[in-house]
Design an enzyme around this catalytic site. Structure first.
Site, PDB file in Angstrom:
ATOM      1  N   LYS A  25     -21.639   1.810 -17.410  1.00  0.00           N
ATOM      2  CA  LYS A  25     -20.193   1.683 -18.477  1.00  0.00           C
ATOM      3  C   LYS A  25     -19.280   1.225 -18.555  1.00  0.00           C
ATOM      4  O   LYS A  25     -19.075   0.346 -19.588  1.00  0.00           O
ATOM      5  CB  LYS A  25     -19.469   3.338 -18.031  1.00  0.00           C
ATOM      6  N   ARG A 100     -14.158  13.436 -19.298  1.00  0.00           N
ATOM      7  CA  ARG A 100     -14.712  13.723 -18.124  1.00  0.00           C
ATOM      8  C   ARG A 100     -15.065  15.339 -18.017  1.00  0.00           C
ATOM      9  O   ARG A 100     -15.965  15.497 -17.593  1.00  0.00           O
ATOM     10  CB  ARG A 100     -13.676  13.093 -16.803  1.00  0.00           C
ATOM     11  N   ARG A 139     -23.091  -3.480  -6.029  1.00  0.00           N
ATOM     12  CA  ARG A 139     -22.205  -2.824  -6.888  1.00  0.00           C
ATOM     13  C   ARG A 139     -21.107  -3.766  -5.581  1.00  0.00           C
ATOM     14  O   ARG A 139     -20.691  -3.601  -4.799  1.00  0.00           O
ATOM     15  CB  ARG A 139     -21.430  -2.373  -7.488  1.00  0.00           C
ATOM     16  N   ARG A 172     -16.195  -1.252  -3.273  1.00  0.00           N
ATOM     17  CA  ARG A 172     -15.564   0.347  -3.697  1.00  0.00           C
ATOM     18  C   ARG A 172     -15.764   1.300  -2.454  1.00  0.00           C
ATOM     19  O   ARG A 172     -16.388   1.135  -1.807  1.00  0.00           O
ATOM     20  CB  ARG A 172     -15.805   1.126  -5.102  1.00  0.00           C
ATOM     21  N   ARG A 183     -19.645  12.043  -6.429  1.00  0.00           N
ATOM     22  CA  ARG A 183     -19.208  11.651  -7.024  1.00  0.00           C
ATOM     23  C   ARG A 183     -20.346  12.478  -8.880  1.00  0.00           C
ATOM     24  O   ARG A 183     -20.718  12.544  -9.521  1.00  0.00           O
ATOM     25  CB  ARG A 183     -19.747  10.627  -7.401  1.00  0.00           C
TER      26      ARG A 183
HETATM   27  P1  AP5 Z   1     -20.660  -0.196 -13.441  1.00  0.00           P
HETATM   28  O1  AP5 Z   1     -20.954  -1.188 -15.075  1.00  0.00           O
HETATM   29  O2  AP5 Z   1     -19.623  -0.617 -12.424  1.00  0.00           O
HETATM   30  O3  AP5 Z   1     -21.609   1.050 -14.014  1.00  0.00           O
HETATM   31  P2  AP5 Z   1     -20.150   2.475 -14.098  1.00  0.00           P
HETATM   32  O4  AP5 Z   1     -21.317   3.603 -14.806  1.00  0.00           O
HETATM   33  O5  AP5 Z   1     -19.442   2.055 -14.823  1.00  0.00           O
HETATM   34  O6  AP5 Z   1     -19.791   2.862 -12.773  1.00  0.00           O
HETATM   35  P3  AP5 Z   1     -18.151   3.843 -12.077  1.00  0.00           P
HETATM   36  O7  AP5 Z   1     -19.199   4.169 -10.811  1.00  0.00           O
HETATM   37  O8  AP5 Z   1     -17.627   2.861 -11.992  1.00  0.00           O
HETATM   38  O9  AP5 Z   1     -18.587   4.955 -12.899  1.00  0.00           O
HETATM   39  P4  AP5 Z   1     -17.763   6.193 -11.728  1.00  0.00           P
HETATM   40  O10 AP5 Z   1     -17.434   6.790 -13.352  1.00  0.00           O
HETATM   41  O11 AP5 Z   1     -18.552   6.934 -10.959  1.00  0.00           O
HETATM   42  O12 AP5 Z   1     -16.416   5.658 -11.407  1.00  0.00           O
HETATM   43  P5  AP5 Z   1     -14.703   5.468 -12.258  1.00  0.00           P
HETATM   44  O13 AP5 Z   1     -13.816   4.068 -11.871  1.00  0.00           O
HETATM   45  O14 AP5 Z   1     -14.657   5.922 -13.515  1.00  0.00           O
HETATM   46  O15 AP5 Z   1     -22.534  -0.130 -12.435  1.00  0.00           O
HETATM   47  C1  AP5 Z   1     -22.520  -0.213 -11.413  1.00  0.00           C
HETATM   48  C2  AP5 Z   1     -23.265  -1.225 -11.246  1.00  0.00           C
HETATM   49  O16 AP5 Z   1     -24.538  -1.337 -11.689  1.00  0.00           O
HETATM   50  C3  AP5 Z   1     -22.838  -2.557 -10.657  1.00  0.00           C
HETATM   51  O17 AP5 Z   1     -23.209  -3.256  -9.961  1.00  0.00           O
HETATM   52  C4  AP5 Z   1     -23.671  -3.123 -12.285  1.00  0.00           C
HETATM   53  O18 AP5 Z   1     -23.488  -4.808 -12.292  1.00  0.00           O
HETATM   54  C5  AP5 Z   1     -24.503  -2.513 -12.077  1.00  0.00           C
HETATM   55  N1  AP5 Z   1     -25.621  -1.981 -13.300  1.00  0.00           N
HETATM   56  C6  AP5 Z   1     -24.796  -2.327 -14.927  1.00  0.00           C
HETATM   57  N2  AP5 Z   1     -25.480  -2.035 -15.791  1.00  0.00           N
HETATM   58  C7  AP5 Z   1     -26.741  -2.401 -15.179  1.00  0.00           C
HETATM   59  C8  AP5 Z   1     -28.665  -2.595 -15.956  1.00  0.00           C
HETATM   60  N3  AP5 Z   1     -28.691  -1.948 -17.267  1.00  0.00           N
HETATM   61  N4  AP5 Z   1     -29.472  -3.081 -14.833  1.00  0.00           N
HETATM   62  C9  AP5 Z   1     -29.031  -3.311 -13.576  1.00  0.00           C
HETATM   63  N5  AP5 Z   1     -27.690  -2.769 -13.113  1.00  0.00           N
HETATM   64  C10 AP5 Z   1     -26.711  -2.853 -13.686  1.00  0.00           C
HETATM   65  O19 AP5 Z   1     -14.382   6.806 -10.962  1.00  0.00           O
HETATM   66  C11 AP5 Z   1     -14.113   6.580  -9.581  1.00  0.00           C
HETATM   67  C12 AP5 Z   1     -13.573   8.074  -9.551  1.00  0.00           C
HETATM   68  O20 AP5 Z   1     -12.149   8.012 -10.659  1.00  0.00           O
HETATM   69  C13 AP5 Z   1     -14.106   9.258 -10.079  1.00  0.00           C
HETATM   70  O21 AP5 Z   1     -14.979   9.855  -8.503  1.00  0.00           O
HETATM   71  C14 AP5 Z   1     -12.838   9.644 -10.008  1.00  0.00           C
HETATM   72  O22 AP5 Z   1     -12.603  10.539  -8.830  1.00  0.00           O
HETATM   73  C15 AP5 Z   1     -11.888   8.916 -10.485  1.00  0.00           C
HETATM   74  N6  AP5 Z   1     -11.467   9.810 -12.374  1.00  0.00           N
HETATM   75  C16 AP5 Z   1     -11.586   8.183 -12.993  1.00  0.00           C
HETATM   76  N7  AP5 Z   1     -11.591   9.236 -14.190  1.00  0.00           N
HETATM   77  C17 AP5 Z   1     -11.180   9.950 -14.572  1.00  0.00           C
HETATM   78  C18 AP5 Z   1     -11.336  10.909 -15.133  1.00  0.00           C
HETATM   79  N8  AP5 Z   1     -10.968  11.081 -16.367  1.00  0.00           N
HETATM   80  N9  AP5 Z   1     -10.758  12.350 -14.905  1.00  0.00           N
HETATM   81  C19 AP5 Z   1     -10.985  13.299 -13.343  1.00  0.00           C
HETATM   82  N10 AP5 Z   1     -11.375  11.958 -12.246  1.00  0.00           N
HETATM   83  C20 AP5 Z   1     -11.399  10.622 -12.776  1.00  0.00           C
END
Ligand code: AP5
Length: 231
Positions: A25, A100, A139, A172, A183
């Site tokens: 994402k 979410r 990552r 992270r 998660r």
């Molecule tokens: P990346 O693009 O970083 O993946 P992502 O889907 O963004 O993963 P996240 O871990 O950031 O998602 P998340 O939803 O758990 O975390 P968030 O920060 O939102 O890619 C990941 C890796 O894969 C990278 O190394 C990249 O290079 C590689 N990659 C990407 N595409 C690829 C491909 N096609 N092929 C190969 N490799 C690839 O949330 C963190 C925390 O915040 C949550 O756990 C929660 O506690 C809180 N939070 C955030 N938003 C909310 C909300 N709306 N409500 C409640 N709590 C929330």
């Protein structure tokens, strides 16, 4: 946004990236937002900023994020509402990690209506869990500009250093395997119902997120270009 890059056109709506942790994402949301010259709104990044700055919200969110659970809607919704009030969101924006929960999605619908904005375009990043562990444990993120790397599949030219700005690459704290599992569980229980929620509204576009970064990007860019102008 890189200086030489000019927006390809108007987005004029919210684009939502919906998918499990590690589905890509953040990687794709950043590219799309840069392409259209609109803000990339990652609720995860916003919350991590609050944690780093030691705000009241950050203090409440920190232990919850460390456990891999979702931060309560009551805290997240206010933060999002304040962010999209800002003038830079008037031409559209790209959400990464929001909404979410069904409650967040309903609230967002009301916010968009109140701002006279179009229905969102929702990109569902479809991918099985097995690939995600490798992506998340590998990552690394630039401390300065937020560029996302992967030590296995997308390494920087020099280990630990961002190609773009020389910033330090960090891991992270929630990318440890036991937290990743929590998660993924939170995603399955609380976020995956949004797939049907948006499908029923006819707003969902599905992408095979197991393909390469370049292939996924190409498909998303074409899909978004095709809906521009449509209600
Ligand atoms: P990346 O693009 O970083 O993946 P992502 O889907 O963004 O993963 P996240 O871990 O950031 O998602 P998340 O939803 O758990 O975390 P968030 O920060 O939102 O890619 C990941 C890796 O894969 C990278 O190394 C990249 O290079 C590689 N990659 C990407 N595409 C690829 C491909 N096609 N092929 C190969 N490799 C690839 O949330 C963190 C925390 O915040 C949550 O756990 C929660 O506690 C809180 N939070 C955030 N938003 C909310 C909300 N709306 N409500 C409640 N709590 C929330």
């Amino acid at each position: 946004m890189a200086l030489e890059q000019r927006p390809v056109g108007k987005l004029d709506r919210a684009v939502i990236f919906l998918g499990p942790p590690g589905s890509g994402k953040g990687t794709q949301a950043k590219v799309l937002a840069d392409k259209y010259g609109v803000p990339h709104l990652s609720t995860g990044d916003m919350l991590r900023d609050h944690v780093a700055n030691g705000t009241l919200l950050g203090l409440k969110a920190k232990p919850i994020m460390e456990r891999g659970e979702l931060v309560p809607d009551s805290l997240v919704l206010k933060m999002v509402a304040e962010r999209i009030e800002r003038p830079d969101c008037s031409r559209g924006f790209v959400f990464d990690g929001f909404p979410r929960t069904v409650a967040q999605a309903k609230y967002l619908g009301e916010l968009l209506r109140a701002h006279g904005l179009r229905q969102p375009f929702v990109i569902h990043m479809v991918i099985g869990h097995t690939l995600l562990i490798r992506r998340l444990t590998g990552r690394r993120t630039c401390k300065v500009g937020g560029e996302i790397y992967n030590i296995y599949d997308r390494p920087p030219k020099v280990e630990g250093i961002c190609d773009n700005d020389g910033g330090e690459l960090i891991q992270r704290p929630d990318d440890r395997e036991e937290v990743i599992r929590a998660r993924l569980l939170a995603y399955d229980k609380q976020t995956s119902p949004l797939v049907n929620f948006y499908r029923r509204l006819g707003l969902l576009y599905e992408v095979d997120a197991s393909k390469s970064v370049a292939e996924v990007e190409q498909e998303i860019v074409q899909a978004v270009a095709s809906i521009r102008g449509a209600r």
